[in-house]
Design an enzyme around this catalytic site. Structure first.
Site, mmCIF file in Angstrom:
data_model
loop_
_atom_site.group_PDB
_atom_site.id
_atom_site.type_symbol
_atom_site.label_atom_id
_atom_site.label_comp_id
_atom_site.label_asym_id
_atom_site.label_seq_id
_atom_site.Cartn_x
_atom_site.Cartn_y
_atom_site.Cartn_z
ATOM 1 N N ASN A 163 0.726 -1.011 0.254
ATOM 2 C CA ASN A 163 0.097 0.176 -0.031
ATOM 3 C C ASN A 163 0.883 1.310 0.023
ATOM 4 O O ASN A 163 1.157 1.716 0.957
ATOM 5 C CB ASN A 163 -1.122 0.007 1.112
ATOM 6 C CG ASN A 163 -1.539 1.988 1.341
ATOM 7 O OD1 ASN A 163 -1.774 2.383 0.468
ATOM 8 N ND2 ASN A 163 -2.353 1.796 2.241
ATOM 9 N N LYS A 206 0.358 4.390 -0.445
ATOM 10 C CA LYS A 206 -0.593 5.095 -0.585
ATOM 11 C C LYS A 206 -0.582 6.616 -0.681
ATOM 12 O O LYS A 206 -0.249 6.295 -2.226
ATOM 13 C CB LYS A 206 -0.401 5.726 1.748
ATOM 14 C CG LYS A 206 0.103 4.537 2.109
ATOM 15 C CD LYS A 206 0.300 4.422 3.585
ATOM 16 C CE LYS A 206 0.642 3.314 4.644
ATOM 17 N NZ LYS A 206 0.477 4.123 5.998
ATOM 18 N N HIS A 225 -9.351 1.411 4.934
ATOM 19 C CA HIS A 225 -7.837 1.809 5.000
ATOM 20 C C HIS A 225 -8.270 1.950 6.276
ATOM 21 O O HIS A 225 -9.051 3.403 6.869
ATOM 22 C CB HIS A 225 -7.352 1.858 4.692
ATOM 23 C CG HIS A 225 -5.769 2.147 5.210
ATOM 24 N ND1 HIS A 225 -4.959 3.484 6.032
ATOM 25 C CD2 HIS A 225 -4.329 0.869 4.849
ATOM 26 C CE1 HIS A 225 -4.048 2.849 6.372
ATOM 27 N NE2 HIS A 225 -3.430 1.451 5.441
ATOM 28 N N GLU A 279 -6.918 4.862 7.460
ATOM 29 C CA GLU A 279 -6.331 6.192 6.989
ATOM 30 C C GLU A 279 -7.695 6.844 7.131
ATOM 31 O O GLU A 279 -7.864 8.353 6.996
ATOM 32 C CB GLU A 279 -5.195 6.950 6.829
ATOM 33 C CG GLU A 279 -3.601 6.581 7.009
ATOM 34 C CD GLU A 279 -2.984 5.122 6.388
ATOM 35 O OE1 GLU A 279 -2.507 5.828 5.491
ATOM 36 O OE2 GLU A 279 -2.000 5.658 7.475
ATOM 37 N N GLU A 299 -5.555 -4.814 10.448
ATOM 38 C CA GLU A 299 -4.215 -3.605 10.931
ATOM 39 C C GLU A 299 -4.463 -2.494 12.281
ATOM 40 O O GLU A 299 -5.244 -1.931 12.072
ATOM 41 C CB GLU A 299 -4.731 -2.854 9.572
ATOM 42 C CG GLU A 299 -3.908 -3.477 8.263
ATOM 43 C CD GLU A 299 -3.571 -2.332 7.328
ATOM 44 O OE1 GLU A 299 -2.570 -2.855 6.505
ATOM 45 O OE2 GLU A 299 -4.401 -1.205 7.168
ATOM 46 N N GLY A 341 2.527 2.261 10.450
ATOM 47 C CA GLY A 341 3.657 3.317 10.276
ATOM 48 C C GLY A 341 4.708 3.965 11.573
ATOM 49 O O GLY A 341 4.849 5.344 11.659
ATOM 50 N N SER A 370 3.957 -2.412 10.568
ATOM 51 C CA SER A 370 5.089 -1.861 10.834
ATOM 52 C C SER A 370 5.453 -3.570 10.103
ATOM 53 O O SER A 370 6.244 -3.656 10.505
ATOM 54 C CB SER A 370 6.002 -1.699 11.897
ATOM 55 O OG SER A 370 4.984 -0.375 12.204
#
Ligand code: PEP
Length: 247
Positions: free
Chosen positions: A9, A11, A95, A97, A164, A170, A208
């Site tokens: 991904n 992003k 996701h 985000e 996730e 991240g 991560s």
């Protein structure tokens, strides 16, 4: 046995030129890998260029988002048909985000999955708890709520789940392999109880993941692969994750 599945991904990273550079150096590194499914999800501007470079290779193409209507006055949005015509076979939906910055609810995620599946796109559905929710022992409750809402009236065909934990995305803080396996096992239990064909559904871990930790995560029985952000941006590191995912 479920075939391992590793997805990048990217992003909001990489121009069209950078996408081409990545793919040209990544493909030779993984050309002999037949025992892991590989997917790249670049930004929408790079999809068409990526599709032409990935044609007839062992790497599939996906998008990071899609809208739930098929056409019309929805300025700035992209439909499933547009993604298919750009060469995508997959789309990532829900996701964290998107949920955090673009207010996507389980209801919106559910509508997006329905339109994506109706048009023949395979879906990676992302779910996961925040740090606060984990600390309050609400992880399973959150996962169940997200699965119930996101998968309402949807069968498991063409669906991959990505677990996730938001606190691991991240941050450099990977969930331990035991934490990942426990969450995956709970997801599978919910799928088994509520849908047909759950044994075939792949559950990826995201948060991560690196070439260093992929092997121990993949050694867990319920971890079928990974959704990779930061470490998917460099060809050698993403290739290291793909190769480390062989079961
Ligand atoms: C992600 O964005 O899906 C992700 C898992 O990111 P990272 O690998 O950088 O934690």
């Amino acid at each position: 046995m479920r075939k391992p599945f590793i997805s990048a991904n990217w992003k909001m990273n990489k121009t069209i030129e950078e996408t081409g550079e990545f793919i040209n150096s990544f493909l030779p590194m993984v050309k002999d890998v037949t025992d892991v499914d590989i997917l790249i999800a670049p930004p929408v501007t790079s999809l068409q260029a990526a599709a032409s470079l990935l044609k007839a290779t062992n790497v599939k193409l996906g998008a990071q988002n899609v809208f739930y209507e098929e056409k019309g006055a929805f300025t700035g949005e992209i439909s499933p048909g547009m993604l298919l015509s750009a060469g995508c076979s997959y789309v990532i939906i829900g996701h964290s985000e998107r949920r955090q910055y673009f207010m996507e609810t389980d209801e919106i995620v559910n509508k997006k999955i329905k339109t994506a599946r109706k048009n023949g796109l395979e879906v990676i559905l992302c779910i996961g708890e925040s740090l606060k929710e984990r600390e309050e022992n609400k992880t399973f409750e959150v996962l169940e709520r997200q699965l119930t809402g996101s998968l309402k009236d949807i069968s498991l065909e063409g669906i991959t789940i990505a677990y996730e934990p938001i606190w691991a995305i991240g941050t450099g803080k990977t969930a331990t392999k035991e934490q990942a396996n426990e969450a995956h096992a709970h997801i599978r239990e919910w799928l088994n109880k509520n849908r047909k064909g759950a044994d075939k559904t792949r559950i990826l871990y995201g948060g991560s993941v690196t070439p260093e930790n992929i092997k121990s995560l993949m050694a867990e029985p319920e971890v079928d692969g990974a959704l990779v952000g930061g470490a998917s941006l460099k060809p050698d590191s993403f290739a290291g994750i793909v190769k480390g995912a062989r079961k």
